[in-house]
Design a protein around this motif. Structure first.
Motif, PDB file in Angstrom:
ATOM      1  N   ALA A  23     -88.495  59.280-102.136  1.00 32.61           N
ATOM      2  CA  ALA A  23     -89.652  59.582-101.828  1.00 32.61           C
ATOM      3  C   ALA A  23     -90.281  59.858-103.684  1.00 32.61           C
ATOM      4  O   ALA A  23     -91.443  60.054-103.841  1.00 32.61           O
ATOM      5  CB  ALA A  23     -89.449  61.226-101.506  1.00 32.61           C
ATOM      6  N   LEU A  24     -89.304  59.737-105.038  1.00 34.59           N
ATOM      7  CA  LEU A  24     -89.864  59.906-106.024  1.00 34.59           C
ATOM      8  C   LEU A  24     -90.580  61.271-106.218  1.00 34.59           C
ATOM      9  O   LEU A  24     -91.772  61.395-106.090  1.00 34.59           O
ATOM     10  CB  LEU A  24     -91.303  58.881-106.447  1.00 34.59           C
ATOM     11  CG  LEU A  24     -89.725  57.402-106.629  1.00 34.59           C
ATOM     12  CD1 LEU A  24     -91.055  56.555-107.011  1.00 34.59           C
ATOM     13  CD2 LEU A  24     -89.165  57.749-108.032  1.00 34.59           C
ATOM     14  N   HIS A  25     -90.344  62.319-105.360  1.00 31.13           N
ATOM     15  CA  HIS A  25     -91.020  63.574-105.289  1.00 31.13           C
ATOM     16  C   HIS A  25     -90.551  64.460-106.464  1.00 31.13           C
ATOM     17  O   HIS A  25     -89.395  63.704-107.532  1.00 31.13           O
ATOM     18  CB  HIS A  25     -90.766  64.632-104.399  1.00 31.13           C
ATOM     19  CG  HIS A  25     -88.933  64.028-104.212  1.00 31.13           C
ATOM     20  ND1 HIS A  25     -88.379  64.960-104.844  1.00 31.13           N
ATOM     21  CD2 HIS A  25     -88.014  63.885-102.682  1.00 31.13           C
ATOM     22  CE1 HIS A  25     -86.609  64.649-104.208  1.00 31.13           C
ATOM     23  NE2 HIS A  25     -86.777  64.194-102.813  1.00 31.13           N
ATOM     24  N   LEU A 144     -84.330  70.487-107.411  1.00 29.83           N
ATOM     25  CA  LEU A 144     -85.570  71.550-107.267  1.00 29.83           C
ATOM     26  C   LEU A 144     -86.090  72.318-106.185  1.00 29.83           C
ATOM     27  O   LEU A 144     -85.391  72.104-105.201  1.00 29.83           O
ATOM     28  CB  LEU A 144     -86.865  70.656-107.488  1.00 29.83           C
ATOM     29  CG  LEU A 144     -87.621  71.350-107.818  1.00 29.83           C
ATOM     30  CD1 LEU A 144     -88.208  72.556-109.365  1.00 29.83           C
ATOM     31  CD2 LEU A 144     -88.611  69.970-108.135  1.00 29.83           C
ATOM     32  N   LYS A 145     -86.544  73.808-106.481  1.00 30.26           N
ATOM     33  CA  LYS A 145     -86.841  74.623-105.649  1.00 30.26           C
ATOM     34  C   LYS A 145     -87.640  74.702-105.504  1.00 30.26           C
ATOM     35  O   LYS A 145     -88.401  75.177-106.465  1.00 30.26           O
ATOM     36  CB  LYS A 145     -86.002  75.427-104.988  1.00 30.26           C
ATOM     37  CG  LYS A 145     -84.257  75.681-104.564  1.00 30.26           C
ATOM     38  CD  LYS A 145     -83.012  76.339-104.199  1.00 30.26           C
ATOM     39  CE  LYS A 145     -82.202  76.655-103.422  1.00 30.26           C
ATOM     40  NZ  LYS A 145     -81.918  77.224-102.889  1.00 30.26           N
ATOM     41  N   GLU A 149     -87.966  76.328-101.078  1.00 27.91           N
ATOM     42  CA  GLU A 149     -87.125  75.484 -99.890  1.00 27.91           C
ATOM     43  C   GLU A 149     -86.453  74.236-101.056  1.00 27.91           C
ATOM     44  O   GLU A 149     -87.293  74.347-102.480  1.00 27.91           O
ATOM     45  CB  GLU A 149     -88.622  75.392 -99.494  1.00 27.91           C
ATOM     46  CG  GLU A 149     -88.430  76.342 -98.655  1.00 27.91           C
ATOM     47  CD  GLU A 149     -89.640  75.212 -97.109  1.00 27.91           C
ATOM     48  OE1 GLU A 149     -89.333  74.659 -96.398  1.00 27.91           O
ATOM     49  OE2 GLU A 149     -90.757  74.954 -98.109  1.00 27.91           O
ATOM     50  N   THR A 150     -85.708  73.912-100.836  1.00 26.85           N
ATOM     51  CA  THR A 150     -84.834  72.828-101.710  1.00 26.85           C
ATOM     52  C   THR A 150     -85.746  71.613-101.222  1.00 26.85           C
ATOM     53  O   THR A 150     -86.468  71.443-100.427  1.00 26.85           O
ATOM     54  CB  THR A 150     -83.477  72.217-101.313  1.00 26.85           C
ATOM     55  OG1 THR A 150     -82.634  73.480-101.870  1.00 26.85           O
ATOM     56  CG2 THR A 150     -83.136  71.058-101.897  1.00 26.85           C
ATOM     57  N   VAL A 151     -86.555  70.852-102.795  1.00 30.51           N
ATOM     58  CA  VAL A 151     -87.565  69.637-102.255  1.00 30.51           C
ATOM     59  C   VAL A 151     -86.614  68.756-101.885  1.00 30.51           C
ATOM     60  O   VAL A 151     -85.589  68.837-102.333  1.00 30.51           O
ATOM     61  CB  VAL A 151     -88.134  69.418-104.070  1.00 30.51           C
ATOM     62  CG1 VAL A 151     -89.426  68.238-103.500  1.00 30.51           C
ATOM     63  CG2 VAL A 151     -88.868  70.418-104.160  1.00 30.51           C
ATOM     64  N   SER A 152     -86.990  67.760-100.887  1.00 27.36           N
ATOM     65  CA  SER A 152     -86.212  66.971-100.085  1.00 27.36           C
ATOM     66  C   SER A 152     -86.890  65.590 -99.598  1.00 27.36           C
ATOM     67  O   SER A 152     -87.963  66.717 -98.533  1.00 27.36           O
ATOM     68  CB  SER A 152     -84.708  67.105 -99.473  1.00 27.36           C
ATOM     69  OG  SER A 152     -85.576  67.924 -98.070  1.00 27.36           O
ATOM     70  N   SER A 153     -86.591  64.641 -99.385  1.00 26.23           N
ATOM     71  CA  SER A 153     -87.594  63.478 -98.748  1.00 26.23           C
ATOM     72  C   SER A 153     -87.164  64.188 -97.361  1.00 26.23           C
ATOM     73  O   SER A 153     -88.609  63.907 -96.708  1.00 26.23           O
ATOM     74  CB  SER A 153     -86.634  62.384 -98.779  1.00 26.23           C
ATOM     75  OG  SER A 153     -86.413  61.764-100.689  1.00 26.23           O
TER      76      SER A 153
END
Length: 298
Positions: A23-25, A144-145, A149-153
């Motif tokens: 996702a390249l988030h 990263l949160k 919330e944990t940033v995830s795809s």
């Protein structure tokens, strides 16, 4: 940026970031930024090691991933085909034969949830131990949160599917977009004063929940404010396929067959069936006014 293919010449003095990067988030960018910082400190070539296989529901295409990483200033990208042969590679062989011999890694960066090798036997603890034994630098990046919330795809996919584009954009660190070819439709929008661009997104691309969205279109070098309907147009059409149709403000070009990118800003309402075409037109006028008033600085 050099896109590495199988059989590439051996690299020298690299720092490698490991991950799906699907996702390249912002979490992925945290890993990449860490790698770039180490590269600058140690004068190492930056390499992204990721995977070639793209499943249904993808957020970024292979082409978009390449463009993003090129703009990010990455030196090399390698996309590993996740085939049976690779799946059966032991954790030790992955480290020694691929990372050490093939990529000549001098430093390795990964997220704290990285697993590798057959049956995912390797983890960051094993990777750190292996690096220490070979005198290779290793940096683990905590997930990263944002707002707890944990940033995830998977979270971003859920947001997109639920129509929560604003949150998805915040987690991505950019505007969620789809890119594809403009196709000719039934021209029903033009008949009611709201001509639309019919959009054929790539097969397998995740689409937002059905509804009407504030959006903008990138066509060539220009950006145009727009409103996009994702759905089946229940008032004026009996189509049962989900389509993406965009009414572009202040735009009158014929773009059939051309490439275009649609960027989603926020969902403004659900797609509903109106009692008449006149009622639909009245609502579309309100939608357009709302978007023009609230998304001036897109």
């Amino acid at each position: 940026m050099e896109i590495l293919k199988d059989g590439f010449n051996l690299l020298h003095d690299t720092v490698i970031a490991l991950g799906k990067f699907d996702a390249l988030h912002l979490g992925h960018q945290k890993i990449i930024d860490t790698m770039k910082k180490i590269s600058a400190e140690k004068h190492l070539k930056t390499v992204i090691f990721t995977f070639d296989n793209i499943s249904d529901g993808f957020i970024v295409s292979k082409k978009e991933k390449e463009e993003f990483l090129e703009n990010y200033g990455i030196d090399c990208l390698y996309c590993q085909n996740f085939d049976d042969n690779f799946k059966n590679t032991s954790a030790e062989d992955f480290f020694n034969e691929i990372l050490v011999k093939k990529f000549n890694a001098k430093h390795i960066v990964s997220g704290d949830d990285w697993h590798f090798g057959k049956d995912k036997r390797g983890d960051v603890c094993m990777l750190e131990k292996m690096c220490n034994e070979k005198n290779i630098g290793f940096t683990v990046v905590e997930r990263l949160k944002i707002d707890g919330e944990t940033v995830s795809s998977s979270l971003i996919r859920s947001c997109i599917s639920d129509g929560n584009i604003k949150k998805a954009n915040a987690l991505l660190g950019r505007t969620f977009s789809i890119e594809g070819t403009v196709t000719e439709g039934k021209r029903l929008g033009g008949k009611i004063g709201f001509p639309t661009v019919n959009f054929a997104a790539e097969k397998g691309r995740i689409l937002p929940q059905n509804g009407v969205y504030a959006s903008y279109v990138i066509y060539g070098e220009e950006k145009y404010l727009a409103m996009t309907n994702v759905g089946d147009n229940p008032t004026v059409d009996k189509n049962i396929e989900v389509r993406t149709e965009t009414h572009i403000f202040d735009f009158d070009k014929n773009v059939y067959g051309e490439k275009m990118k649609i960027c989603f800003l926020d969902k403004i309402r659900d797609e509903i069936r109106f009692p008449s075409v006149d009622a639909l037109v009245c609502q579309l006028k309100r939608d357009k006014t709302y978007i023009k008033n609230n998304f001036k600085n897109f």
